[in-house]
Write a protein that holds these residues in place. Sequence first.
Motif, PDB file in Angstrom:
ATOM      1  N   PHE A  95       0.820  -1.223   0.000  1.00  0.00           N
ATOM      2  CA  PHE A  95       0.000   0.000   0.000  1.00  0.00           C
ATOM      3  C   PHE A  95       0.841   1.255   0.000  1.00  0.00           C
ATOM      4  CE2 PHE A  95      -3.691  -2.481   2.000  1.00  0.00           C
ATOM      5  CZ  PHE A  95      -4.260  -2.655   0.764  1.00  0.00           C
ATOM      6  N   LYS A  96       2.071   1.139   0.516  1.00  0.00           N
ATOM      7  CA  LYS A  96       2.910   2.327   0.603  1.00  0.00           C
ATOM      8  C   LYS A  96       3.700   2.568  -0.681  1.00  0.00           C
ATOM      9  CE  LYS A  96       3.664   1.716   5.505  1.00  0.00           C
ATOM     10  NZ  LYS A  96       4.634   0.858   6.169  1.00  0.00           N
ATOM     11  N   ARG A  97       3.640   1.617  -1.580  1.00  0.00           N
ATOM     12  CA  ARG A  97       4.474   1.766  -2.788  1.00  0.00           C
ATOM     13  C   ARG A  97       3.694   2.350  -3.954  1.00  0.00           C
ATOM     14  NH1 ARG A  97       8.429  -3.056  -4.242  1.00  0.00           N
ATOM     15  NH2 ARG A  97       8.892  -1.544  -5.881  1.00  0.00           N
ATOM     16  N   ASP A  98       4.256   3.369  -4.608  1.00  0.00           N
ATOM     17  CA  ASP A  98       3.575   4.015  -5.741  1.00  0.00           C
ATOM     18  C   ASP A  98       3.391   3.043  -6.899  1.00  0.00           C
ATOM     19  OD1 ASP A  98       3.356   6.317  -4.393  1.00  0.00           O
ATOM     20  OD2 ASP A  98       5.150   7.261  -5.264  1.00  0.00           O
ATOM     21  N   THR A  99       4.402   2.181  -7.109  1.00  0.00           N
ATOM     22  CA  THR A  99       4.324   1.245  -8.239  1.00  0.00           C
ATOM     23  C   THR A  99       3.086   0.367  -8.120  1.00  0.00           C
ATOM     24  OG1 THR A  99       6.702   1.159  -7.997  1.00  0.00           O
ATOM     25  CG2 THR A  99       5.712  -0.314  -9.613  1.00  0.00           C
ATOM     26  N   PHE A 100       2.763  -0.038  -6.884  1.00  0.00           N
ATOM     27  CA  PHE A 100       1.592  -0.888  -6.703  1.00  0.00           C
ATOM     28  C   PHE A 100       0.333  -0.173  -7.204  1.00  0.00           C
ATOM     29  CE2 PHE A 100      -2.102  -1.921  -4.066  1.00  0.00           C
ATOM     30  CZ  PHE A 100      -2.290  -3.231  -4.473  1.00  0.00           C
ATOM     31  N   TRP A 101       0.169   1.077  -6.796  1.00  0.00           N
ATOM     32  CA  TRP A 101      -1.033   1.818  -7.218  1.00  0.00           C
ATOM     33  C   TRP A 101      -1.027   2.062  -8.717  1.00  0.00           C
ATOM     34  CZ3 TRP A 101      -4.749   1.219  -4.146  1.00  0.00           C
ATOM     35  CH2 TRP A 101      -4.537   1.090  -2.770  1.00  0.00           C
ATOM     36  N   LEU A 102       0.187   2.225  -9.257  1.00  0.00           N
ATOM     37  CA  LEU A 102       0.301   2.359 -10.717  1.00  0.00           C
ATOM     38  C   LEU A 102      -0.198   1.065 -11.389  1.00  0.00           C
ATOM     39  CD1 LEU A 102       1.447   4.345 -12.883  1.00  0.00           C
ATOM     40  CD2 LEU A 102       3.528   2.964 -12.861  1.00  0.00           C
ATOM     41  N   VAL A 128      -2.328  -1.125 -10.127  1.00  0.00           N
ATOM     42  CA  VAL A 128      -3.790  -1.217  -9.962  1.00  0.00           C
ATOM     43  C   VAL A 128      -4.468  -0.407 -11.055  1.00  0.00           C
ATOM     44  CG1 VAL A 128      -5.735  -0.627  -8.474  1.00  0.00           C
ATOM     45  CG2 VAL A 128      -3.673  -1.620  -7.481  1.00  0.00           C
ATOM     46  N   LYS A 129      -4.011   0.825 -11.212  1.00  0.00           N
ATOM     47  CA  LYS A 129      -4.618   1.716 -12.207  1.00  0.00           C
ATOM     48  C   LYS A 129      -4.473   1.119 -13.608  1.00  0.00           C
ATOM     49  CE  LYS A 129      -2.865   5.569 -13.913  1.00  0.00           C
ATOM     50  NZ  LYS A 129      -2.088   6.811 -13.913  1.00  0.00           N
ATOM     51  N   CYS A 173      -6.691  -1.897 -14.323  1.00  0.00           N
ATOM     52  CA  CYS A 173      -8.092  -1.521 -14.559  1.00  0.00           C
ATOM     53  C   CYS A 173      -8.236  -0.923 -15.959  1.00  0.00           C
ATOM     54  CB  CYS A 173      -8.571  -0.536 -13.502  1.00  0.00           C
ATOM     55  SG  CYS A 173      -8.723  -1.321 -11.891  1.00  0.00           S
ATOM     56  N   PHE A 204      -4.593  -9.607  -5.045  1.00  0.00           N
ATOM     57  CA  PHE A 204      -5.415  -8.405  -5.189  1.00  0.00           C
ATOM     58  C   PHE A 204      -6.419  -8.505  -6.330  1.00  0.00           C
ATOM     59  CE2 PHE A 204      -2.878  -6.113  -2.194  1.00  0.00           C
ATOM     60  CZ  PHE A 204      -3.825  -5.258  -1.660  1.00  0.00           C
TER      61      PHE A 204
END
Lengths: 312, 366
Positions: free
Chosen positions: A79-86, A88-89, A92, A289
Amino acid sequence: MADVVFQERRVAHRPSVGKRSSLHYALKRKSTVAFLMALPLILLVALLVVYPALYSLHLATLNKSMTKFIGLGNFEFLFKRDTFWLVVKQSCIFAISAVIFKALIGFIVAHFVHNVPANKQRRWRGMLLVPWVIPPAMSTLAWLWLFDPSYSAFNYTLSFFGIGPIPWTGDAMWARFSVILVNVWYGAPFFMIMYLAALKSVPDQLYEAAAIDGANWWQRIWYVTLPMMRNIIAITTLFSLIVTFANFDIVRILTAGGPLDHTHIFATWAFRVGIEGSDIPLGASVSLFMVPILAVAAIFILRDISKRGNEA
Amino acid sequence: MAEVSLRKVVKRYDEVEAVRGIDLDIADHEFVVLVGPSGCGKSTTLRMIAGLEDISDGDITIGGDIVNDVPPKDRDIAMVFQNYALYPHMTVAENMSFGLRLKHYPKAEIKSRVAEAARMLDITDLIDRKPKQLSGGQRQRVAMGRAIVRNPKVFLFDEPLSNLDAKLRVQMRIEIKKVHQKVRTTTVYVTHDQVEAMTLADRVVVMNHGRIEQIGTPNELYHKPATRFVASFIGSPAMNFVPCRLEDVGGRLHLRLTDRLAFPMPPVRAARYQAVPRTDKLLLGIRPEHIIEARQHLAPGVEPFDTVLDVTEPMGMETLVYFTLEGSQVCGRVNPNAGAQDGAPLRLAVDLNNMHLLNEVTGVVL
């Protein structure tokens, strides 16, 4: 299926007759016998699906060297890593836009094939299915050559029009476009064949009735074709969403997640951190996830289907 | 409301001519039934009137306007299909109002029209159901309701009762007739069932091999058929045909069936058949109800004869008897108390006042 059987068994127990007679009663029920007969397969499926699922859940709770239980530590780290959110995005964007285009193209092409005279239809159907029957790893290699920035067919052709050279896999936006394009090319025939089957099951008389009722071409599609195909559209979309979301080979071969992780999706990133980065617990957490996201989509779509299951 | 005309209408599928130049005038308010065996072109004709099939040649006019190239939606017609063709995802009310909604009628008017049609067809309680929850008869009513709410110039029915069981069919037949009496819309109705044709129609059009064999009121077709096809197609059990010839015996015209069986021609018929060449191969056409048990006093023109029955079929109110005459099977209808038994001899009488004489080669009724 199993739920139903268990519930029925509970009902069978309720009149609290002797133990033997209730067992006898339960055995006489068709659903119980059916369940028992299906049991070997259910056990096999459970073994092949449930065990790895549970094992990956277990893995996700271990530390990198797989020696210590760290609870939700891997998830907190993600959750703290930007790459993870990248990722996810990107997952999608990749799945949703690819599925939308596959569905659209499949629908249009299915209409086209449906209107081809019957004797020529087989040929068209066969040709249009080719992208889907070629192993994607091989066809993606061909696409990789087509996308090559310096001497590929695409850029060579575009150069005649004064366009390019386009960095198909080198620029973040173009790379995303390219992986989606290849996925659409590969997956659209599946939609086409499903929609074609659905189109063929719509009785001609409904179109004739609609034509007499005053519906124009567009209204016939909107009020007759689409409602009649709704269940097929929903199931195909769900299925494709799952497969596209979990896609690995196209992205892996075409861009390997690059440039700078800008085309990574769950499966390729899980591979990168888990296998290539030697952090299997973290890779397992990443791939887990996909479950909640797909579960929500599945529940919505399947609920809609069972609600309308009795109409058609 | 409108009249419908067909002028030399032809329909060709590649090399096959399904409809071979038919002429037909249907008056305003009229109920016309197209009847014939399967493949006779009746459904094709109806579909050409609807605009669902292109016409290869000729003209179709509705209300005086040629509609050859007018799409179905602009012909102001309504059609009831054999399989009802209800939209399965819409409720009864939505099905019925679909056409009006497409034409952007005001909501209040749509509602009142649907309610009125539902009342007329007795389906008010079903208005919120989906087609799947309805029985065959109810679906048929909804399909009719969908046609009625549009208030079109012409109703077209394509074998609407063939998917119903026998009892429902009779019931719906009466229903259709009642509806037509109320709304008086010009109606073209296609069926292969001659009973349906006879009971519903103002005029019946008998078709065969893509041509019209005869147009007439049900009574005309029954009593004055023009051809052997019409004579055998209309009526159940069908008309009997027995080879025969004419001969003059003692200055009087006689009808000879076999070497041993000949009847004097009744005066009314004798005048009509006088000019027929005596050498022509002819057929006697006689309906089963004109072959009855012989009574003590027979009316003029009713001639007795003896025969041995093959089979009897007691129907309750009458008994059908079958016997063989000159190699042809002949059916008669006798009183159940006449003592008809399988394989037994019986004295019958034939009512020659109601006979038909046909040319065996051309099939034309003389």
